[in-house]
Design a protein around this motif. Structure first.
Motif, PDB file in Angstrom:
ATOM      1  N   VAL A 441      -5.996  -0.824 -13.582  1.00 50.17           N
ATOM      2  CA  VAL A 441      -5.734  -0.862 -12.145  1.00 50.17           C
ATOM      3  C   VAL A 441      -6.401   0.317 -11.451  1.00 50.17           C
ATOM      4  CG1 VAL A 441      -3.946  -1.035 -10.392  1.00 50.17           C
ATOM      5  CG2 VAL A 441      -3.501  -1.883 -12.706  1.00 50.17           C
ATOM      6  N   GLU A 442      -7.271  -0.001 -10.507  1.00 50.83           N
ATOM      7  CA  GLU A 442      -7.908   1.039  -9.716  1.00 50.83           C
ATOM      8  C   GLU A 442      -7.346   0.936  -8.302  1.00 50.83           C
ATOM      9  OE1 GLU A 442     -12.372   2.209  -8.196  1.00 50.83           O
ATOM     10  OE2 GLU A 442     -12.170   0.799  -9.849  1.00 50.83           O
ATOM     11  N   ILE A 443      -6.731   2.012  -7.843  1.00 48.88           N
ATOM     12  CA  ILE A 443      -6.110   1.998  -6.512  1.00 48.88           C
ATOM     13  C   ILE A 443      -7.134   2.446  -5.475  1.00 48.88           C
ATOM     14  CG2 ILE A 443      -4.264   2.991  -5.086  1.00 48.88           C
ATOM     15  CD1 ILE A 443      -3.239   1.149  -7.314  1.00 48.88           C
ATOM     16  N   ILE A 444      -7.257   1.673  -4.421  1.00 43.48           N
ATOM     17  CA  ILE A 444      -8.170   2.043  -3.345  1.00 43.48           C
ATOM     18  C   ILE A 444      -7.321   2.573  -2.183  1.00 43.48           C
ATOM     19  CG2 ILE A 444      -9.885   1.179  -1.706  1.00 43.48           C
ATOM     20  CD1 ILE A 444     -10.372  -0.975  -4.034  1.00 43.48           C
ATOM     21  N   THR A 445      -7.667   3.758  -1.694  1.00 48.00           N
ATOM     22  CA  THR A 445      -6.861   4.369  -0.641  1.00 48.00           C
ATOM     23  C   THR A 445      -7.667   4.485   0.649  1.00 48.00           C
ATOM     24  OG1 THR A 445      -7.576   6.549  -1.345  1.00 48.00           O
ATOM     25  CG2 THR A 445      -5.494   5.751  -2.244  1.00 48.00           C
ATOM     26  N   ALA A 446      -6.955   4.660   1.723  1.00 53.83           N
ATOM     27  CA  ALA A 446      -7.592   4.938   3.010  1.00 53.83           C
ATOM     28  C   ALA A 446      -6.695   5.933   3.728  1.00 53.83           C
ATOM     29  CB  ALA A 446      -7.722   3.659   3.828  1.00 53.83           C
ATOM     30  N   SER A 447      -7.292   6.913   4.400  1.00 50.52           N
ATOM     31  CA  SER A 447      -6.476   7.973   5.007  1.00 50.52           C
ATOM     32  C   SER A 447      -5.574   7.416   6.105  1.00 50.52           C
ATOM     33  CB  SER A 447      -7.378   9.074   5.553  1.00 50.52           C
ATOM     34  OG  SER A 447      -8.316   8.504   6.435  1.00 50.52           O
ATOM     35  N   ARG A 448      -5.982   6.324   6.732  1.00 55.42           N
ATOM     36  CA  ARG A 448      -5.147   5.773   7.815  1.00 55.42           C
ATOM     37  C   ARG A 448      -4.049   4.840   7.302  1.00 55.42           C
ATOM     38  NH1 ARG A 448      -7.840   1.156   7.366  1.00 55.42           N
ATOM     39  NH2 ARG A 448     -10.072   1.369   7.095  1.00 55.42           N
ATOM     40  N   SER A 449      -4.055   4.526   6.015  1.00 55.28           N
ATOM     41  CA  SER A 449      -3.034   3.629   5.467  1.00 55.28           C
ATOM     42  C   SER A 449      -1.672   4.300   5.399  1.00 55.28           C
ATOM     43  CB  SER A 449      -3.415   3.197   4.054  1.00 55.28           C
ATOM     44  OG  SER A 449      -4.352   2.187   4.105  1.00 55.28           O
ATOM     45  N   ASN A 450      -0.627   3.525   5.636  1.00 55.99           N
ATOM     46  CA  ASN A 450       0.736   4.032   5.559  1.00 55.99           C
ATOM     47  C   ASN A 450       1.651   2.994   4.932  1.00 55.99           C
ATOM     48  OD1 ASN A 450       0.602   6.629   6.717  1.00 55.99           O
ATOM     49  ND2 ASN A 450       0.369   5.694   8.752  1.00 55.99           N
ATOM     50  N   PRO A 451       2.743   3.451   4.319  1.00 60.82           N
ATOM     51  CA  PRO A 451       3.692   2.481   3.763  1.00 60.82           C
ATOM     52  C   PRO A 451       4.253   1.557   4.844  1.00 60.82           C
ATOM     53  CG  PRO A 451       4.132   4.655   2.908  1.00 60.82           C
ATOM     54  CD  PRO A 451       3.101   4.831   3.978  1.00 60.82           C
ATOM     55  N   ASN A 452       4.520   0.329   4.437  1.00 64.64           N
ATOM     56  CA  ASN A 452       4.934  -0.717   5.348  1.00 64.64           C
ATOM     57  C   ASN A 452       6.308  -1.241   4.893  1.00 64.64           C
ATOM     58  OD1 ASN A 452       5.254  -3.503   6.145  1.00 64.64           O
ATOM     59  ND2 ASN A 452       3.061  -3.477   6.709  1.00 64.64           N
ATOM     60  N   PRO A 453       7.237  -1.467   5.834  1.00 64.49           N
ATOM     61  CA  PRO A 453       8.582  -1.931   5.437  1.00 64.49           C
ATOM     62  C   PRO A 453       8.534  -3.202   4.582  1.00 64.49           C
ATOM     63  CG  PRO A 453       8.481  -1.519   7.806  1.00 64.49           C
ATOM     64  CD  PRO A 453       7.105  -1.299   7.290  1.00 64.49           C
ATOM     65  N   ASP A 454       7.498  -4.028   4.786  1.00 62.25           N
ATOM     66  CA  ASP A 454       7.368  -5.262   3.999  1.00 62.25           C
ATOM     67  C   ASP A 454       7.236  -4.993   2.500  1.00 62.25           C
ATOM     68  OD1 ASP A 454       7.599  -6.941   6.079  1.00 62.25           O
ATOM     69  OD2 ASP A 454       5.443  -7.301   6.346  1.00 62.25           O
ATOM     70  N   TRP A 455       6.674  -3.841   2.171  1.00 63.99           N
ATOM     71  CA  TRP A 455       6.483  -3.515   0.750  1.00 63.99           C
ATOM     72  C   TRP A 455       7.805  -3.526  -0.021  1.00 63.99           C
ATOM     73  CZ3 TRP A 455       2.766   1.348   0.674  1.00 63.99           C
ATOM     74  CH2 TRP A 455       1.541   0.975   1.270  1.00 63.99           C
ATOM     75  N   LEU A 456       8.888  -3.164   0.720  1.00 68.60           N
ATOM     76  CA  LEU A 456      10.190  -3.090   0.054  1.00 68.60           C
ATOM     77  C   LEU A 456      10.619  -4.442  -0.507  1.00 68.60           C
ATOM     78  CD1 LEU A 456      11.994  -0.704   2.542  1.00 68.60           C
ATOM     79  CD2 LEU A 456      11.478  -0.209   0.141  1.00 68.60           C
ATOM     80  N   LYS A 457      10.009  -5.503   0.011  1.00 72.52           N
ATOM     81  CA  LYS A 457      10.376  -6.841  -0.456  1.00 72.52           C
ATOM     82  C   LYS A 457       9.810  -7.147  -1.841  1.00 72.52           C
ATOM     83  CE  LYS A 457      10.610  -8.694   4.204  1.00 72.52           C
ATOM     84  NZ  LYS A 457       9.675  -9.212   5.215  1.00 72.52           N
ATOM     85  N   PHE A 458       8.714  -6.473  -2.197  1.00 73.62           N
ATOM     86  CA  PHE A 458       8.125  -6.824  -3.500  1.00 73.62           C
ATOM     87  C   PHE A 458       8.052  -5.700  -4.531  1.00 73.62           C
ATOM     88  CE2 PHE A 458       4.396  -6.133  -0.656  1.00 73.62           C
ATOM     89  CZ  PHE A 458       3.762  -5.106  -1.340  1.00 73.62           C
TER      90      PHE A 458
END
Ligand code: MN
Length: 483
Positions: A441-458
């Motif tokens: 698994v290679e994680i791709i990041t972006a400085s403007r990315s932020n955690p999203n409440p939807d993530w909590l669903k999965f």
């Protein structure tokens, strides 16, 4: 074996070897073990020197040899990792620490212990596969000197070796270690059968050797006429593999036809197939007794052509044909990657690491339905866990159903907070994609990315949940302030 002999061999393997490092490590080992004796009555240093010698036979470099010399130092003295590091450097000290921490034991709660053992193997390998190679060398010498232990200990160690170490050597492709470990185990676990097979092999040895020599000469001559240069060696079948075959086929010793074997080492793959043709034109092949592991390598990367033929005077012969490279892989397996690497480039290491880890995982999966290996291994102990890798080969264990986001948080919080996408096995995938064991698994990041409440669903891991909630809370507070 004296240290002088070790040193000579080290330089012979590689004239650029770091002899000064080996000297320093040997001196330190001598200081620590000076008053200790083995159960045989020999000075303890005989063990560390023999372990180094086995590692030299595997053509390991001076760092591994040095770690071999020191492998029991942390266990047998009050020296700390930090002190050792100061004396011999980080690389050797880390290897020694790895070997010290790694102990595989079969205990009454067998099943749980086994799962634990494999988790340990996996994690140790993901850090540095050389730790496992040193551990195998250590075990081999202990098995060679097993006669000095009390009888119950002999059995216990032999069982452990047959269930964990020999299969591990096999999976890592180190044929040399595997065969010897198995034969030594057999000697202690099946002494009667061991002796019987030994006697039967000895009984007709001279007669057989004469016929093998005849076959060898005939083949050499024919191949020379055709301009094909080869090395042909006679090969004694290992007791344990004969024993296994007798059990598997439910046959008597006399009915096992390939007690005698020849190995032909050629220069190229094309020649392997030409040689096969030549063999079949001289000796009658036994039907259904041909295997092409060159076109279809075994999972541990073993490659060779195998054929069974009727040799001189009706003697059944097994003949293996392979190139020099294939022979090295068969004998040294994963250790072959450290061949003379000293001073040379080493950047392929991560690549090999992942490759071998994948083999190990394949092995673990196979074990599930492999009766021959061991019934007691219950792989469903691993069933609720997924092992995934970073592109560098570091392994992370996550609960089943975990996603790329869980993985990112497991590696580092900042990686999770800034995740934008993921490449799973080199393929762009959604960040909510569920991971499978063996995925890279290679994680791709972006400085403007932020955690999203939807993530909590999965997400599945507590760490990910916690970090996402934490981020959202801070964000909420900031927004309140700004109102
Ligand atoms: Mn040891």
């Amino acid at each position: 074996m004296t240290y002088e002999e070790i040193k000579k061999k080290l330089v012979k393997n590689n004239p650029q070897a770091d002899v000064e490092l080996a000297d320093r490590c040997n001196k330190l080992a001598e200081e620590v073990h000076s008053s200790q004796k083995r159960l045989s009555g020999d000075p303890y240093m005989t063990h560390t020197l023999e372990v180094a010698n086995i590692l030299l036979d595997l053509k390991m470099d001076s760092v591994v040899i040095s770690a071999g010399l020191l492998h029991d130092v942390l266990e047998d003295s009050s020296m700390s990792y930090e002190e050792l590091k100061e004396k011999v450097g980080e690389e050797v000290a880390t290897l020694v620490e790895g070997v010290t921490k790694l102990s595989f034991k079969i205990k009454p709660e067998k099943e749980i212990r086994q799962a634990d053992n494999f988790r340990k193997i996996l994690l140790a390998m993901s850090k540095d596969i050389r730790v496992i190679v040193i551990k195998l060398a250590d075990r081999l010498h202990n098995m060679r000197t097993l006669q000095f232990l009390p009888e119950d200990k002999q059995r216990e160690n032999a069982e452990e070796t047959l269930q964990i170490y020999a299969p591990l050597a096999h999976r890592l492709g180190v044929g040399r270690l595997k065969w010897e470990l198995e034969d030594l185990c057999m000697k202690y676990l099946y002494p009667k059968e061991y002796e019987e097979i030994g006697d039967k092999i000895a009984a007709k040895r001279i007669h057989r050797e004469k016929l093998v020599e005849e076959a060898r000469t005939l083949l050499l001559q024919k191949l020379k006429e055709l301009g094909i240069a080869v090395t042909i060696v006679g090969r004694a079948k290992h007791f344990y593999s004969i024993f296994q075959k007798m059990k598997r086929l439910n046959k008597e010793f006399e009915e096992i036809y390939d007690i005698t074997a020849l190995r032909i080492i050629s220069e190229s793959v094309e020649e392997c197939y030409s040689i096969l043709g030549v063999i079949h034109s001289i000796f009658k092949p036994l039907p259904g007794q041909f295997d092409d592991y060159i076109a279809m390598p075994k999972t541990n990367k073993y490659q060779s052509l195998h054929t069974n033929v009727i040799g001189p005077n009706g003697l059944p012969l097994e003949i293996q044909i392979r190139t020099k490279d294939m022979n090295e892989t068969a004998e040294f397996g994963v250790a072959a990657h450290w061949y003379y690497k000293e001073g040379g480039q080493r950047d392929k290491k991560a690549e090999h690491k992942i490759e071998w880890l994948r083999h190990l995982i394949e092995w673990m999966t196979e074990i599930k339905d492999s009766k021959e290996f061991m019934d007691l291994l219950k792989m469903d102990l691993f069933g609720d866990e997924v092992f995934a890798f970073t592109p560098k080969g570091d392994v992370f264990s996550l609960p089943l159903g975990s996603t790329a986001v869980d993985f990112a948080y497991a590696v580092h919080s900042s990686l999770g907070d800034k995740i934008m996408g993921a490449k799973i096995n080199n393929k762009m995938s959604p960040i909510r994609a569920e991971l499978k064991t063996g995925d890279i698994v290679e994680i791709i990041t972006a400085s403007r990315s932020n955690p999203n409440p939807d993530w909590l669903k999965f997400v599945r891991t507590n760490k990910a949940k916690h970090k996402i909630r934490h981020f959202l809370k801070i964000k909420e507070e900031e927004e309140k302030k700004n109102k």
